[in-house]
Structure formats: C-alpha cells, structure tokens
Design a protein around this motif. Structure first.
Motif, PDB file in Angstrom:
ATOM      1  N   VAL A  37      65.415  49.918  40.427  1.00 42.25           N
ATOM      2  CA  VAL A  37      64.689  48.656  40.566  1.00 42.25           C
ATOM      3  C   VAL A  37      65.616  47.565  41.098  1.00 42.25           C
ATOM      4  O   VAL A  37      65.583  46.429  40.638  1.00 42.25           O
ATOM      5  CB  VAL A  37      64.031  48.226  39.235  1.00 42.25           C
ATOM      6  CG1 VAL A  37      62.906  49.155  38.852  1.00 42.25           C
ATOM      7  CG2 VAL A  37      65.064  48.135  38.103  1.00 42.25           C
ATOM      8  N   GLY A  38      66.426  47.925  42.084  1.00 42.61           N
ATOM      9  CA  GLY A  38      67.306  46.938  42.697  1.00 42.61           C
ATOM     10  C   GLY A  38      66.505  45.845  43.392  1.00 42.61           C
ATOM     11  O   GLY A  38      65.293  45.967  43.588  1.00 42.61           O
ATOM     12  N   SER A  39      67.174  44.804  43.768  1.00 40.75           N
ATOM     13  CA  SER A  39      66.496  43.645  44.354  1.00 40.75           C
ATOM     14  C   SER A  39      65.750  43.990  45.647  1.00 40.75           C
ATOM     15  O   SER A  39      64.635  43.516  45.872  1.00 40.75           O
ATOM     16  CB  SER A  39      67.503  42.519  44.618  1.00 40.75           C
ATOM     17  OG  SER A  39      66.830  41.354  45.035  1.00 40.75           O
ATOM     18  N   THR A  40      66.326  44.824  46.498  1.00 41.65           N
ATOM     19  CA  THR A  40      65.643  45.212  47.737  1.00 41.65           C
ATOM     20  C   THR A  40      64.383  46.018  47.427  1.00 41.65           C
ATOM     21  O   THR A  40      63.328  45.797  48.026  1.00 41.65           O
ATOM     22  CB  THR A  40      66.585  46.025  48.644  1.00 41.65           C
ATOM     23  OG1 THR A  40      67.733  45.225  48.944  1.00 41.65           O
ATOM     24  CG2 THR A  40      65.905  46.419  49.945  1.00 41.65           C
ATOM     25  N   THR A  41      64.480  46.926  46.470  1.00 43.81           N
ATOM     26  CA  THR A  41      63.315  47.711  46.050  1.00 43.81           C
ATOM     27  C   THR A  41      62.246  46.799  45.463  1.00 43.81           C
ATOM     28  O   THR A  41      61.053  46.950  45.748  1.00 43.81           O
ATOM     29  CB  THR A  41      63.741  48.787  45.025  1.00 43.81           C
ATOM     30  OG1 THR A  41      64.645  49.682  45.666  1.00 43.81           O
ATOM     31  CG2 THR A  41      62.550  49.554  44.482  1.00 43.81           C
ATOM     32  N   GLU A  84      63.527  35.541  43.689  1.00 46.51           N
ATOM     33  CA  GLU A  84      62.507  36.145  42.824  1.00 46.51           C
ATOM     34  C   GLU A  84      62.737  37.649  42.663  1.00 46.51           C
ATOM     35  O   GLU A  84      62.605  38.178  41.554  1.00 46.51           O
ATOM     36  CB  GLU A  84      61.103  35.889  43.384  1.00 46.51           C
ATOM     37  CG  GLU A  84      60.665  34.446  43.371  1.00 46.51           C
ATOM     38  CD  GLU A  84      61.093  33.649  44.599  1.00 46.51           C
ATOM     39  OE1 GLU A  84      60.753  32.462  44.672  1.00 46.51           O
ATOM     40  OE2 GLU A  84      61.767  34.210  45.488  1.00 46.51           O
ATOM     41  N   SER A  85      63.075  38.341  43.749  1.00 47.67           N
ATOM     42  CA  SER A  85      63.311  39.791  43.617  1.00 47.67           C
ATOM     43  C   SER A  85      64.592  40.057  42.840  1.00 47.67           C
ATOM     44  O   SER A  85      64.669  41.033  42.085  1.00 47.67           O
ATOM     45  CB  SER A  85      63.321  40.483  44.982  1.00 47.67           C
ATOM     46  OG  SER A  85      64.448  40.115  45.759  1.00 47.67           O
ATOM     47  N   ASP A  86      65.582  39.174  42.984  1.00 46.47           N
ATOM     48  CA  ASP A  86      66.803  39.295  42.177  1.00 46.47           C
ATOM     49  C   ASP A  86      66.463  39.169  40.696  1.00 46.47           C
ATOM     50  O   ASP A  86      66.923  39.955  39.869  1.00 46.47           O
ATOM     51  CB  ASP A  86      67.816  38.196  42.537  1.00 46.47           C
ATOM     52  CG  ASP A  86      68.426  38.337  43.923  1.00 46.47           C
ATOM     53  OD1 ASP A  86      68.304  39.415  44.547  1.00 46.47           O
ATOM     54  OD2 ASP A  86      69.030  37.345  44.387  1.00 46.47           O
ATOM     55  N   ALA A  87      65.641  38.164  40.367  1.00 43.50           N
ATOM     56  CA  ALA A  87      65.275  37.918  38.968  1.00 43.50           C
ATOM     57  C   ALA A  87      64.430  39.063  38.413  1.00 43.50           C
ATOM     58  O   ALA A  87      64.615  39.480  37.254  1.00 43.50           O
ATOM     59  CB  ALA A  87      64.532  36.585  38.855  1.00 43.50           C
ATOM     60  N   ALA A  88      63.507  39.585  39.215  1.00 41.27           N
ATOM     61  CA  ALA A  88      62.676  40.711  38.769  1.00 41.27           C
ATOM     62  C   ALA A  88      63.542  41.928  38.505  1.00 41.27           C
ATOM     63  O   ALA A  88      63.380  42.615  37.482  1.00 41.27           O
ATOM     64  CB  ALA A  88      61.601  41.028  39.817  1.00 41.27           C
TER      65      ALA A  88
END
Length: 191
Positions: free
Chosen positions: A165-169, A149-153
């Motif tokens: 707005v990287g996946s970890t952020t 989900e964070s990857d997709a966001a």
C-alpha cells in the motif's frame, strides 16, 4: 490535438493512455475515476492495485476475471481463511500474477479488513479523497504519481499492518476509485 488525448475508433476523445484496446476503453469509460464504495469493492481494488505494482494495469485488467474466481470474489471473510494450501494453489495458477509476497499480502490484508467494523475500510480510504482545488490535468505531466493524500493514506494503512500500500499504489487506487479525477481536459469523461 493535445497529445494526452486520443480519438478512439468510435470517434470518442479519451485520455490517450487508453489506446485502442477495447477492454481499456470500457474500463476508462465505465470504471476509472467513478466513485467506488463498499468494503468488498475497495478491498478488491486495493488487492489488484497491489498486484499491479511494477506491471501494466492492462495486465491486471485482463487477468481480473480469474483473480475474482480464485480469490472468492474478493470476499474478505473468505480470503482471510486462506491457508498454505491456498497459497500453493494460487502460486500454481497461470491465470493470475504468481507473486508469493503479493498473494500473502492479499490474505493478510483480508484478515485486517475482517477486523474492521462494516464500512470502516470505505470510510478510511475515502477520508483521504482529494478535496478539489487541483486544476484538471492538461497533460500527463500534470498527473502526479503521489500526493500528500496518497502519502497519508499509505501511512495510515501501513500503521494498521496493511502491505503493498505504498503511496504510488494508493494514488492509483484513488484515481481508479474516483477519489480524484485525473481525466485530462478534453476527455469526454472530464467533468
């Protein structure tokens, strides 16, 4: 006791990352993991998570009042109007993180938010909220740094031109804005 938990000086069991810092306790108890809605509130969260990249969240939390002052309460309409003089003013302000790339990204992101219809940022971010199914973490090892989900966001925001707005952020934003609930089993906030 589970090492992922800690009993505070007030006798309350919390996620151990809180430690003994009173501001961290307040943040954990009152904000972290509670559903947050609204374009302005989420723009602030997105901006602060971007500033946090590479730093400790407590650093950002302690500087948050000043960030709110100098970034006009994170009103995207106002921040979108910032110019070179504002960038230099912000770079000279020791009360915030003086990182030119992060300052420029915040201004650029504000401009993108102003191009969205009212409520669109909220809808977009919340469309990636975890839909349950993941068991409550028992330890910090159970808490991922990123998820599908964070990857997709991250990918969706980057496609629109957003920066920092990287996946970890994005996963940190999802945790702090209540899109996922990573309070460790046994924490008083674990639902």
């Amino acid at each position: 006791m589970n090492p992922a938990l800690r009993t505070g000086p007030d006798g309350v069991v919390r996620c151990a990352w809180v430690g003994d810092d009173p501001e961290y306790r307040r943040y954990h108890d009152e904000e972290w993991g509670r559903p947050l809605h609204g374009d302005r509130a989420l723009f602030e969260k997105l901006s602060l998570e971007g500033f946090q990249a590479g730093l400790s969240w407590i650093t950002i939390l302690r500087k948050r009042p000043r960030f709110r002052e100098v970034f006009a309460g994170f009103d995207p309409e106002v921040v979108a109007q910032f110019d070179d003089a504002d960038v230099e003013r912000l770079m000279a302000d020791a009360g915030i993180i003086r990182n030119r790339a992060k300052i420029l990204a915040t201004i650029a992101n504000a401009r993108l938010v102003t191009e969205m219809r009212d409520g669109e940022l909220d809808e977009l971010l919340w469309s990636f909220a975890a839909s349950g199914g993941r068991p409550r973490p028992q330890s910090f090892a159970d808490v991922p740094a990123t998820t599908a989900e964070s990857d997709a966001a991250s990918k969706a925001l980057r496609k629109r031109g957003f920066r920092f707005v990287g996946s970890t952020t994005m996963y940190a934003l999802m945790q702090s804005a209540g899109m996922v609930d990573d309070h460790v089993e046994g924490c008083w906030r674990a639902e």
